[in-house]
Scaffold this active site. Structure first.
Site, short mmCIF file in Angstrom:
data_model
loop_
_atom_site.label_atom_id
_atom_site.label_comp_id
_atom_site.label_asym_id
_atom_site.label_seq_id
_atom_site.Cartn_x
_atom_site.Cartn_y
_atom_site.Cartn_z
N MET A 20 10.73 7.25 -40.75
CA MET A 20 9.81 6.83 -41.80
C MET A 20 8.41 7.25 -41.41
SD MET A 20 8.72 3.06 -43.02
CE MET A 20 7.74 2.91 -41.54
N HIS A 71 19.52 10.27 -40.75
CA HIS A 71 18.61 11.39 -40.54
C HIS A 71 17.45 10.98 -39.63
CE1 HIS A 71 15.78 14.65 -41.07
NE2 HIS A 71 14.88 13.73 -41.41
N GLU A 72 16.89 9.80 -39.88
CA GLU A 72 15.75 9.34 -39.08
C GLU A 72 16.10 9.21 -37.61
OE1 GLU A 72 12.62 8.81 -40.02
OE2 GLU A 72 12.94 9.26 -42.14
N THR A 73 17.36 8.97 -37.30
CA THR A 73 17.79 8.72 -35.92
C THR A 73 18.76 9.78 -35.41
OG1 THR A 73 19.57 7.30 -36.76
CG2 THR A 73 17.50 6.22 -36.17
N ARG A 118 19.28 7.91 -31.86
CA ARG A 118 17.99 7.55 -31.28
C ARG A 118 17.55 6.15 -31.72
NH1 ARG A 118 14.03 9.89 -33.19
NH2 ARG A 118 14.91 11.14 -34.87
#
Length: 256
Positions: A1, A90-92, A110
């Site tokens: 984000m 996607h963020e991780t 992550r």
């Protein structure tokens, strides 16, 4: 984000009813423990931090948001959960083009941002909560002092999931919430329509990181990655992708 627009009086309404047991029957009826492990099977592999994210933590956090994954018919519910995990995976992500089982099998690898951009308020958790004002907003909504204790997001998996679901459920004017978009609760304004902002998964990408990924006339690598994860989860949940899954022709909101 990457960025949240400031909220006036941001408040999380956590209903007393429909807690964790209700979500076990709701969200948990779609994402079972076995499904969760299949979706995120590489999160505990060497080089990943994602063993931190547990099924029990997800279900417990979801219990604080009774509308999450329970709004609408079965198709809508499945699509919302696919969209949530598509964006947060996607963020991780820890995936790469030739990764075992494919690049979209490596979500939730992550916990912390790889290269901290705003210490101590760098990206943490499934939505990669970033910047002091976002920690303030999330903490105020969740009843936690995340400004003075930002590491709660990376040390308590329930808190990590709560920040991600809070973001997903919370509108940030003029942006709608991702939840309302995916569950067909949002009606685009005239300005939204003229800017190409229409209901669908692409709009969730616009809400989360539109300034960097949307309105370019082509799909960026990051936007493609978000779509790849989403399609994988839709296929696993046996639900269609819906319309407008890309944001290449959507103008981002001011400042992204």
């Amino acid at each position: 984000m990457r960025r949240l627009l400031p909220l006036a009086g941001a408040t999380l309404l956590i209903a007393a009813a429909g807690g964790a047991s209700g979500q076990q029957a709701g969200v948990g009826s779609i994402i079972t423990r076995a499904m969760f492990e299949s979706m995120l099977s590489h999160r505990g592999d060497q080089g990943c931090q994602g063993a931190f994210y547990t099924y029990d933590a997800f279900i417990k956090a979801a219990g604080d948001f009774p509308r999450f994954g329970t709004t609408g018919n079965d198709e809508t519910r499945r699509r919302e959960l696919a969209a949530f995990f598509g964006q947060t995976s996607h963020e991780t992500t820890g995936g790469w083009a030739t990764a075992p089982d494919g690049p979209f099998a490596w979500g939730y690898c992550r916990v912390n941002e790889i290269t901290p951009s705003d210490p101590p308020y760098y990206g943490r958790g499934p939505i990669q909560l970033t910047h002091k004002y976002n920690y303030q907003l999330a903490g105020d909504a969740l009843g936690l002092d995340l400004v003075n204790n930002p590491d709660l997001v990376s040390s308590d998996p329930v808190v990590a999931f709560r920040t991600a679901i809070w973001f997903w459920m919370t509108a940030q004017s003029p942006k709608p919430s991702c939840h309302d978009v995916i569950t067909n609760q949002w009606t685009p304004s005239g300005d939204d329509r003229s800017s190409g902002r229409l209901p669908g998964y692409g709009m969730a990408t616009n809400i989360i990181n539109g300034g960097e990924e949307c309105g370019k006339g082509y799909s960026t690598d990051n936007a493609k990655d978000r779509v790849g994860y989403y399609k994988r989860y839709c296929d696993m949940f046996r639900v269609g992708y819906g319309d407008n899954i890309a944001c290449r022709d959507q103008k981002p909101y001011g400042g992204g």
